[in-house]
Design an enzyme around this catalytic site. Structure first.
Site, PDB file in Angstrom:
ATOM      1  N   SER A  94       0.882  -1.171   0.000  1.00  0.00           N
ATOM      2  CA  SER A  94       0.000   0.000   0.000  1.00  0.00           C
ATOM      3  C   SER A  94       0.912   1.211   0.000  1.00  0.00           C
ATOM      4  O   SER A  94       2.065   1.132   0.430  1.00  0.00           O
ATOM      5  CB  SER A  94      -0.921  -0.022   1.222  1.00  0.00           C
ATOM      6  OG  SER A  94      -0.188  -0.248   2.399  1.00  0.00           O
TER       7      SER A  94
ATOM      8  N   GLU B 239       1.325   5.423   0.829  1.00  0.00           N
ATOM      9  CA  GLU B 239       0.773   6.567   1.565  1.00  0.00           C
ATOM     10  C   GLU B 239       1.176   7.866   0.869  1.00  0.00           C
ATOM     11  O   GLU B 239       2.329   8.054   0.493  1.00  0.00           O
ATOM     12  CB  GLU B 239       1.302   6.551   3.001  1.00  0.00           C
ATOM     13  CG  GLU B 239       0.707   7.667   3.846  1.00  0.00           C
ATOM     14  CD  GLU B 239       1.052   7.497   5.322  1.00  0.00           C
ATOM     15  OE1 GLU B 239       0.794   6.411   5.881  1.00  0.00           O
ATOM     16  OE2 GLU B 239       1.577   8.459   5.900  1.00  0.00           O
TER      17      GLU B 239
ATOM     18  N   ASP C 196      -1.625  14.117  16.537  1.00  0.00           N
ATOM     19  CA  ASP C 196      -0.655  14.769  17.427  1.00  0.00           C
ATOM     20  C   ASP C 196      -1.307  15.941  18.138  1.00  0.00           C
ATOM     21  O   ASP C 196      -2.281  16.503  17.655  1.00  0.00           O
ATOM     22  CB  ASP C 196       0.548  15.252  16.602  1.00  0.00           C
ATOM     23  CG  ASP C 196       1.504  14.112  16.305  1.00  0.00           C
ATOM     24  OD1 ASP C 196       1.689  13.270  17.202  1.00  0.00           O
ATOM     25  OD2 ASP C 196       2.033  14.050  15.186  1.00  0.00           O
TER      26      ASP C 196
ATOM     27  N   ASP D 146       1.617   0.740  25.739  1.00  0.00           N
ATOM     28  CA  ASP D 146       1.461   1.014  24.312  1.00  0.00           C
ATOM     29  C   ASP D 146       0.718  -0.138  23.624  1.00  0.00           C
ATOM     30  O   ASP D 146      -0.163   0.091  22.791  1.00  0.00           O
ATOM     31  CB  ASP D 146       2.850   1.208  23.686  1.00  0.00           C
ATOM     32  CG  ASP D 146       2.775   1.987  22.395  1.00  0.00           C
ATOM     33  OD1 ASP D 146       1.930   2.897  22.302  1.00  0.00           O
ATOM     34  OD2 ASP D 146       3.551   1.698  21.475  1.00  0.00           O
TER      35      ASP D 146
ATOM     36  N   GLN E 111      16.307  15.293   6.844  1.00  0.00           N
ATOM     37  CA  GLN E 111      14.879  15.438   7.135  1.00  0.00           C
ATOM     38  C   GLN E 111      14.336  14.193   7.834  1.00  0.00           C
ATOM     39  O   GLN E 111      13.578  14.282   8.794  1.00  0.00           O
ATOM     40  CB  GLN E 111      14.103  15.641   5.840  1.00  0.00           C
ATOM     41  CG  GLN E 111      13.944  17.105   5.464  1.00  0.00           C
ATOM     42  CD  GLN E 111      13.273  17.250   4.099  1.00  0.00           C
ATOM     43  OE1 GLN E 111      12.626  16.323   3.605  1.00  0.00           O
ATOM     44  NE2 GLN E 111      13.464  18.412   3.486  1.00  0.00           N
TER      45      GLN E 111
ATOM     46  N   PHE F  63      12.690  13.988  11.527  1.00  0.00           N
ATOM     47  CA  PHE F  63      11.330  13.468  11.685  1.00  0.00           C
ATOM     48  C   PHE F  63      11.338  12.280  12.659  1.00  0.00           C
ATOM     49  O   PHE F  63      10.471  12.160  13.532  1.00  0.00           O
ATOM     50  CB  PHE F  63      10.781  13.068  10.315  1.00  0.00           C
ATOM     51  CG  PHE F  63       9.326  12.719  10.340  1.00  0.00           C
ATOM     52  CD1 PHE F  63       8.393  13.623  10.838  1.00  0.00           C
ATOM     53  CD2 PHE F  63       8.874  11.496   9.883  1.00  0.00           C
ATOM     54  CE1 PHE F  63       7.039  13.305  10.878  1.00  0.00           C
ATOM     55  CE2 PHE F  63       7.526  11.160   9.917  1.00  0.00           C
ATOM     56  CZ  PHE F  63       6.609  12.065  10.412  1.00  0.00           C
TER      57      PHE F  63
ATOM     58  N   HIS G 155       3.675  -1.297   3.779  1.00  0.00           N
ATOM     59  CA  HIS G 155       3.057   0.027   3.576  1.00  0.00           C
ATOM     60  C   HIS G 155       4.212   0.995   3.312  1.00  0.00           C
ATOM     61  O   HIS G 155       5.111   1.131   4.142  1.00  0.00           O
ATOM     62  CB  HIS G 155       2.287   0.433   4.838  1.00  0.00           C
ATOM     63  CG  HIS G 155       1.578   1.747   4.714  1.00  0.00           C
ATOM     64  ND1 HIS G 155       0.399   1.898   4.016  1.00  0.00           N
ATOM     65  CD2 HIS G 155       1.876   2.980   5.209  1.00  0.00           C
ATOM     66  CE1 HIS G 155      -0.003   3.160   4.091  1.00  0.00           C
ATOM     67  NE2 HIS G 155       0.874   3.840   4.804  1.00  0.00           N
TER      68      HIS G 155
HETATM   69  P1  FAD Z   1      -2.903   5.957  19.976  1.00  0.00           P
HETATM   70  O1  FAD Z   1      -2.730   4.659  19.291  1.00  0.00           O
HETATM   71  O2  FAD Z   1      -4.222   6.290  20.542  1.00  0.00           O
HETATM   72  O3  FAD Z   1      -1.851   6.124  21.112  1.00  0.00           O
HETATM   73  C1  FAD Z   1      -0.465   5.881  20.916  1.00  0.00           C
HETATM   74  C2  FAD Z   1       0.215   5.725  22.262  1.00  0.00           C
HETATM   75  O4  FAD Z   1       0.192   6.944  22.990  1.00  0.00           O
HETATM   76  C3  FAD Z   1      -0.439   4.692  23.131  1.00  0.00           C
HETATM   77  O5  FAD Z   1       0.551   3.982  23.780  1.00  0.00           O
HETATM   78  C4  FAD Z   1      -1.214   5.492  24.118  1.00  0.00           C
HETATM   79  O6  FAD Z   1      -1.335   4.803  25.326  1.00  0.00           O
HETATM   80  C5  FAD Z   1      -0.368   6.713  24.262  1.00  0.00           C
HETATM   81  N1  FAD Z   1      -1.195   7.856  24.593  1.00  0.00           N
HETATM   82  C6  FAD Z   1      -2.116   8.425  23.799  1.00  0.00           C
HETATM   83  N2  FAD Z   1      -2.663   9.477  24.438  1.00  0.00           N
HETATM   84  C7  FAD Z   1      -2.081   9.524  25.644  1.00  0.00           C
HETATM   85  C8  FAD Z   1      -2.215  10.386  26.746  1.00  0.00           C
HETATM   86  N3  FAD Z   1      -3.102  11.378  26.743  1.00  0.00           N
HETATM   87  N4  FAD Z   1      -1.414  10.160  27.817  1.00  0.00           N
HETATM   88  C9  FAD Z   1      -0.541   9.150  27.836  1.00  0.00           C
HETATM   89  N5  FAD Z   1      -0.364   8.313  26.814  1.00  0.00           N
HETATM   90  C10 FAD Z   1      -1.136   8.491  25.740  1.00  0.00           C
HETATM   91  N6  FAD Z   1      -0.961  11.941  12.390  1.00  0.00           N
HETATM   92  C11 FAD Z   1      -1.746  12.840  11.756  1.00  0.00           C
HETATM   93  O7  FAD Z   1      -1.996  13.932  12.294  1.00  0.00           O
HETATM   94  N7  FAD Z   1      -2.280  12.589  10.515  1.00  0.00           N
HETATM   95  C12 FAD Z   1      -2.067  11.422   9.876  1.00  0.00           C
HETATM   96  O8  FAD Z   1      -2.557  11.227   8.760  1.00  0.00           O
HETATM   97  C13 FAD Z   1      -1.248  10.438  10.516  1.00  0.00           C
HETATM   98  N8  FAD Z   1      -1.024   9.231   9.942  1.00  0.00           N
HETATM   99  C14 FAD Z   1      -0.278   8.294  10.609  1.00  0.00           C
HETATM  100  C15 FAD Z   1      -0.108   7.026  10.029  1.00  0.00           C
HETATM  101  C16 FAD Z   1       0.618   6.026  10.675  1.00  0.00           C
HETATM  102  C17 FAD Z   1       0.765   4.679  10.026  1.00  0.00           C
HETATM  103  C18 FAD Z   1       1.224   6.312  11.934  1.00  0.00           C
HETATM  104  C19 FAD Z   1       2.071   5.282  12.629  1.00  0.00           C
HETATM  105  C20 FAD Z   1       1.065   7.568  12.529  1.00  0.00           C
HETATM  106  C21 FAD Z   1       0.308   8.561  11.887  1.00  0.00           C
HETATM  107  N9  FAD Z   1       0.082   9.820  12.457  1.00  0.00           N
HETATM  108  C22 FAD Z   1      -0.705  10.751  11.809  1.00  0.00           C
HETATM  109  C23 FAD Z   1       0.719  10.174  13.738  1.00  0.00           C
HETATM  110  C24 FAD Z   1      -0.183   9.951  14.952  1.00  0.00           C
HETATM  111  O9  FAD Z   1      -1.321  10.780  14.862  1.00  0.00           O
HETATM  112  C25 FAD Z   1       0.632  10.305  16.204  1.00  0.00           C
HETATM  113  O10 FAD Z   1       1.642   9.379  16.417  1.00  0.00           O
HETATM  114  C26 FAD Z   1      -0.179  10.549  17.476  1.00  0.00           C
HETATM  115  O11 FAD Z   1       0.692  11.124  18.442  1.00  0.00           O
HETATM  116  C27 FAD Z   1      -0.771   9.306  18.122  1.00  0.00           C
HETATM  117  O12 FAD Z   1      -1.874   8.885  17.426  1.00  0.00           O
HETATM  118  P2  FAD Z   1      -2.240   7.293  17.448  1.00  0.00           P
HETATM  119  O13 FAD Z   1      -3.520   7.081  16.769  1.00  0.00           O
HETATM  120  O14 FAD Z   1      -1.086   6.550  17.003  1.00  0.00           O
HETATM  121  O15 FAD Z   1      -2.458   7.156  19.048  1.00  0.00           O
END
Ligand code: FAD
Length: 296
Positions: A13, A15, A107, A159, A213, A217, A267
């Site tokens: 896939s 991205e 984020d 995690d 970069q 990142f 991916h």
């Molecule tokens: P989750 O899976 O919900 O959490 C990740 C970890 O952080 C878990 O261990 C959780 O316990 C911990 N955690 C979460 N919140 C808290 C808290 N409040 N306190 C303590 N621990 C906490 N970002 C974008 O903005 N746009 C995108 O399109 C995008 N695409 C992505 C695609 C992939 C494949 C990946 C790996 C990341 C992507 N991200 C994107 C980044 C992602 O949004 C960030 O890494 C964000 O910080 C966490 O989102 P998540 O869904 O991974 O979090």
């Protein structure tokens, strides 16, 4: 050996991110056209930090539906929106014919490293978003996974708890943050499987288009950059041509090792560029399909 057009048992896939300018738009669509004949399992379009690309993500995904035969996956986050607003976006995707969403928490509005505050009335965590999406429609839902632990997670187990919650909420695939040392991925896979999580954990492969970069990142996302990788790009900052060759060699070495260790789904973070992604797929044995998936 299989005939050139037979599909090997490999799924890839790609991205992409939504383009900001007309020139970037052209690059993106040229890349999609180049990669489409490789018949990817799906192509995903990211969602900008803080929901900043909401319209552009939607427009790019809608054009993929309209102009290609590719399966789009729309990234979506919980950031800066109420549940109702997010649900509305999800419904819009369903109506546009989109059946796959990459569900993320997103984020913090202040950027990685600052404290995350859920929007009052919004989905608090990615697992809540997954459940919300599944309520709207029978979507395929992919989520993130972190072989080196998400920087905010207190422990590795915490995690993996978060991943488990996303699976329980209906996630069907996890895509990993990028990594360069495959041993990290193999160890992570063992830990995840030991916890009884059975969904595919698809490695996210980042071709190193620009080492500086990528390293910066990686620092923000908690991915480690091994010394051997830095050494390979040493002295090449101003040598684009050699850098490209080294980048292709590094990425191909990585996927070849993953493949040899039984990985069949990849991916690729394309950064909207086709060249390296195409080379990686070629090395994996993928060849253009007889009937191209592009241009409906
Ligand atoms: P989750 O899976 O919900 O959490 C990740 C970890 O952080 C878990 O261990 C959780 O316990 C911990 N955690 C979460 N919140 C808290 C808290 N409040 N306190 C303590 N621990 C906490 N970002 C974008 O903005 N746009 C995108 O399109 C995008 N695409 C992505 C695609 C992939 C494949 C990946 C790996 C990341 C992507 N991200 C994107 C980044 C992602 O949004 C960030 O890494 C964000 O910080 C966490 O989102 P998540 O869904 O991974 O979090």
């Amino acid at each position: 050996m299989s005939p050139a057009n037979a599909r090997p048992a490999i799924d890839v896939s790609f991205e992409f991110f939504p383009p900001k300018t007309e020139a970037m738009d052209e690059t993106l669509w040229a890349s999609i056209e180049r990669l489409a004949p490789l018949a990817p399992r799906f192509v995903s379009v990211t969602y900008g930090a803080g929901g900043s690309t909401r319209e552009r993500t939607h427009a790019t995904v809608a054009r993929i539906v309209r102009d290609t035969k590719l399966e789009p996956a729309a990234h979506l986050t919980c950031v800066a929106a109420t549940r109702e607003e997010v649900d509305e976006v999800v419904r819009g995707y369903w109506e546009a014919g989109v059946r796959h969403i990459v569900a993320l928490r997103g984020d913090p509005v202040g950027g990685p490293g600052t404290a995350y505050e859920a929007h009052p009335g919004g989905y608090a965590q990615a697992c809540d978003l997954v459940a919300g999406i599944r309520k709207v429609g029978d979507f395929e839902v992919s989520v993130s996974a972190y072989p080196e632990k998400h920087p905010e997670a207190s422990t590795f187990d915490a995690d993996i708890d978060a991943l488990e919650k996303k699976v329980d909420a209906g996630a069907t695939r996890a895509i990993t943050q990028f990594f360069f040392d495959n041993a990290i991925y193999y160890r992570y896979l063992e830990r995840v499987r030991a916890r009884g999580i059975r969904i595919p954990i698809v490695p996210g492969i980042v071709p190193v288009q620009n080492f500086k970069q990528t390293a910066s990142f990686a620092k923000r996302t908690g991915a480690s950059v091994p010394d051997w990788l830095a050494a390979r790009f040493e002295g090449l900052d101003d040598d684009v041509e050699t850098r490209k060759l080294v980048a292709a060699a590094v990425a191909c070495e990585q996927v070849t090792d993953l493949r040899a260790n039984g990985v069949s789904e990849f991916h690729i973070y394309t950064m909207n560029r086709a060249e390296l992604a195409y080379a990686i797929c070629h090395m994996l044995g993928l060849r253009p399909a007889e009937t191209t998936a592009a241009a409906a």
